[in-house]
Design a protein around this motif. Sequence first.
Motif, PDB file in Angstrom:
ATOM      1  N   VAL A  52       3.281  -7.635  -6.187  1.00 52.01           N
ATOM      2  CA  VAL A  52       2.122  -8.372  -5.671  1.00 52.01           C
ATOM      3  C   VAL A  52       1.106  -7.414  -5.044  1.00 52.01           C
ATOM      4  N   GLU A  53       1.598  -6.418  -4.294  1.00 48.85           N
ATOM      5  CA  GLU A  53       0.694  -5.451  -3.659  1.00 48.85           C
ATOM      6  C   GLU A  53      -0.011  -4.579  -4.694  1.00 48.85           C
ATOM      7  N   ASP A  54       0.664  -4.272  -5.818  1.00 48.51           N
ATOM      8  CA  ASP A  54       0.078  -3.405  -6.855  1.00 48.51           C
ATOM      9  C   ASP A  54      -0.804  -4.154  -7.834  1.00 48.51           C
ATOM     10  N   TRP A  55      -0.768  -5.502  -7.807  1.00 46.21           N
ATOM     11  CA  TRP A  55      -1.477  -6.293  -8.814  1.00 46.21           C
ATOM     12  C   TRP A  55      -2.983  -6.089  -8.719  1.00 46.21           C
ATOM     13  N   LEU A  56      -3.616  -5.964  -9.900  1.00 47.38           N
ATOM     14  CA  LEU A  56      -5.066  -5.840 -10.000  1.00 47.38           C
ATOM     15  C   LEU A  56      -5.576  -6.805 -11.060  1.00 47.38           C
ATOM     16  N   PRO A  57      -6.825  -7.235 -10.975  1.00 48.02           N
ATOM     17  CA  PRO A  57      -7.382  -8.107 -12.030  1.00 48.02           C
ATOM     18  C   PRO A  57      -7.196  -7.472 -13.400  1.00 48.02           C
ATOM     19  N   GLY A  58      -6.734  -8.287 -14.343  1.00 47.49           N
ATOM     20  CA  GLY A  58      -6.424  -7.800 -15.690  1.00 47.49           C
ATOM     21  C   GLY A  58      -4.943  -7.590 -15.912  1.00 47.49           C
ATOM     22  N   ASP A  59      -4.174  -7.505 -14.818  1.00 43.72           N
ATOM     23  CA  ASP A  59      -2.711  -7.410 -14.956  1.00 43.72           C
ATOM     24  C   ASP A  59      -2.141  -8.766 -15.350  1.00 43.72           C
ATOM     25  N   ALA A  60      -0.885  -8.761 -15.794  1.00 43.15           N
ATOM     26  CA  ALA A  60      -0.208 -10.018 -16.140  1.00 43.15           C
ATOM     27  C   ALA A  60      -0.064 -10.886 -14.897  1.00 43.15           C
ATOM     28  N   GLN A  61      -0.232 -12.199 -15.081  1.00 44.95           N
ATOM     29  CA  GLN A  61      -0.038 -13.108 -13.962  1.00 44.95           C
ATOM     30  C   GLN A  61       1.459 -13.243 -13.686  1.00 44.95           C
ATOM     31  N   ILE A  62       1.815 -13.285 -12.402  1.00 45.76           N
ATOM     32  CA  ILE A  62       3.221 -13.367 -12.000  1.00 45.76           C
ATOM     33  C   ILE A  62       3.599 -14.832 -11.797  1.00 45.76           C
ATOM     34  N   VAL A  63       4.636 -15.277 -12.491  1.00 44.96           N
ATOM     35  CA  VAL A  63       5.170 -16.632 -12.321  1.00 44.96           C
ATOM     36  C   VAL A  63       6.623 -16.499 -11.874  1.00 44.96           C
ATOM     37  N   VAL A  64       6.937 -17.064 -10.720  1.00 43.94           N
ATOM     38  CA  VAL A  64       8.285 -16.963 -10.154  1.00 43.94           C
ATOM     39  C   VAL A  64       8.830 -18.369  -9.955  1.00 43.94           C
ATOM     40  N   THR A  65      10.069 -18.615 -10.382  1.00 48.55           N
ATOM     41  CA  THR A  65      10.712 -19.904 -10.132  1.00 48.55           C
ATOM     42  C   THR A  65      11.932 -19.696  -9.239  1.00 48.55           C
TER      43      THR A  65
ATOM     44  N   GLU B 198      12.804 -15.494 -13.171  1.00 47.21           N
ATOM     45  CA  GLU B 198      13.555 -16.745 -13.143  1.00 47.21           C
ATOM     46  C   GLU B 198      14.684 -16.694 -12.117  1.00 47.21           C
ATOM     47  N   ASP B 199      14.923 -17.856 -11.457  1.00 52.30           N
ATOM     48  CA  ASP B 199      16.027 -18.007 -10.493  1.00 52.30           C
ATOM     49  C   ASP B 199      15.934 -17.007  -9.345  1.00 52.30           C
ATOM     50  N   ALA B 200      14.737 -16.835  -8.818  1.00 54.12           N
ATOM     51  CA  ALA B 200      14.535 -15.876  -7.742  1.00 54.12           C
ATOM     52  C   ALA B 200      14.990 -16.443  -6.400  1.00 54.12           C
ATOM     53  N   ASN B 201      15.194 -15.566  -5.441  1.00 52.39           N
ATOM     54  CA  ASN B 201      15.453 -15.937  -4.047  1.00 52.39           C
ATOM     55  C   ASN B 201      15.067 -14.750  -3.182  1.00 52.39           C
ATOM     56  N   ASP B 202      15.395 -14.804  -1.916  1.00 44.69           N
ATOM     57  CA  ASP B 202      14.944 -13.751  -1.002  1.00 44.69           C
ATOM     58  C   ASP B 202      15.604 -12.394  -1.252  1.00 44.69           C
ATOM     59  N   THR B 203      16.643 -12.346  -2.081  1.00 37.88           N
ATOM     60  CA  THR B 203      17.286 -11.059  -2.361  1.00 37.88           C
ATOM     61  C   THR B 203      16.413 -10.161  -3.238  1.00 37.88           C
ATOM     62  N   VAL B 204      15.398 -10.737  -3.890  1.00 43.65           N
ATOM     63  CA  VAL B 204      14.504  -9.923  -4.737  1.00 43.65           C
ATOM     64  C   VAL B 204      13.097  -9.870  -4.146  1.00 43.65           C
ATOM     65  N   ILE B 205      12.973 -10.102  -2.853  1.00 45.27           N
ATOM     66  CA  ILE B 205      11.650 -10.132  -2.235  1.00 45.27           C
ATOM     67  C   ILE B 205      10.964  -8.767  -2.308  1.00 45.27           C
ATOM     68  N   LYS B 206      11.711  -7.671  -2.164  1.00 43.63           N
ATOM     69  CA  LYS B 206      11.077  -6.342  -2.127  1.00 43.63           C
ATOM     70  C   LYS B 206      10.386  -5.983  -3.438  1.00 43.63           C
ATOM     71  N   PRO B 207      11.066  -6.092  -4.613  1.00 48.24           N
ATOM     72  CA  PRO B 207      10.347  -5.771  -5.860  1.00 48.24           C
ATOM     73  C   PRO B 207       9.197  -6.733  -6.156  1.00 48.24           C
ATOM     74  N   ILE B 208       9.353  -8.018  -5.788  1.00 45.25           N
ATOM     75  CA  ILE B 208       8.263  -8.964  -6.014  1.00 45.25           C
ATOM     76  C   ILE B 208       7.091  -8.641  -5.089  1.00 45.25           C
ATOM     77  N   GLU B 209       7.391  -8.314  -3.842  1.00 48.72           N
ATOM     78  CA  GLU B 209       6.342  -7.954  -2.873  1.00 48.72           C
ATOM     79  C   GLU B 209       5.608  -6.694  -3.331  1.00 48.72           C
ATOM     80  N   ALA B 210       6.342  -5.728  -3.864  1.00 49.56           N
ATOM     81  CA  ALA B 210       5.720  -4.495  -4.350  1.00 49.56           C
ATOM     82  C   ALA B 210       4.792  -4.774  -5.532  1.00 49.56           C
TER      83      ALA B 210
END
Length: 341
Positions: A102-115, A88-100
Amino acid sequence: MKLPPREASGYFARPDPAKLGILIYGEDAMRVALKRQELIAALIGPEGEGEMRLTRIQAAELRKEPALLGDAIKAVGFFPGPRVAFVEDANDTVIKPIEAAVEDWLPGDAQIVVTAGQLQAKSALRKLFEGHPNAFAAALYNEPPSRAEIEAELTRAGLPRPDGAAMEMLTALSKELDPGDFRQTLEKIALYKLGDAAPLTPDEVTLCAPGSTEADLDDVLNIVAEGRTGEIGPVMSRLEAQGTAAVTLLIMATRHFRALHTAASDPGGVGQGMGRLRPPVFGPRRDRMSRQAAGWGMYRLEQALQMLLETDLSLRSAGQHGPALAIVERAFIRLAMLGRR
């Protein structure tokens, strides 16, 4: 991938559980929150949060502990079913953990929802979701809901489709109320109609509607700039009831018409002029202001700015004893008439 606005409402109601995730962003926090709630409920069901299949992460927490999102998407819960990791309340200051994550995500993992709030086109967060083949980015603009969205809200509230006149009143209400207030009004109507199979009538809508609706300053500015003289009186009455000062209206009007003049007077054309505005203007609001600037033209906009300056000087004059809002309303009517020539 970008999720076009015309497809977004359908996707929020019926999201694809096989997708990696979605970024929902926009200037109106309430609009973003409502769509996020709808999407998550569609993904994990009404019992999902109670069964601990939803992990909420504040952006501030993610900045302190970058591993939170990666752990959340891989976690295995006690209850079977789809899971969601919500940032919640994301911006570019948290891009690195979100990008990491996304790169690690595999089918069966929790879906990522970012606002997020309003994001510029160069935002790293936008680029991440827009450029990913298995994710979506959805922009929510401050525009009234479509008829399909209103009908979906009616269905969600348990109301049958009303007759033509009542539907017209609900459509008008949806333009005057913010999304949260409009949904609450529909829920109030649904409670009022509980056990009543008769079609919803205009009188019942009037009975359940808020006693007064808030008028946005942008409403009156667009009405004036588009020459809709007949609508100026009612919106000015609502602004007066809200305690809006005449000087505030003049300042905002001057700012709006100065922006239109900047766009209209640019040697490269209105489109290039709109791109030079600071702060920048995005989405449907940019399109609307572009049409206004093109319709007025540079010379009439100079006349409009002169008229606003004269009105401002008149209000500040020591000998002026007339009602300030009435003076501003008269100036707005003259402006609207000038724009229609």
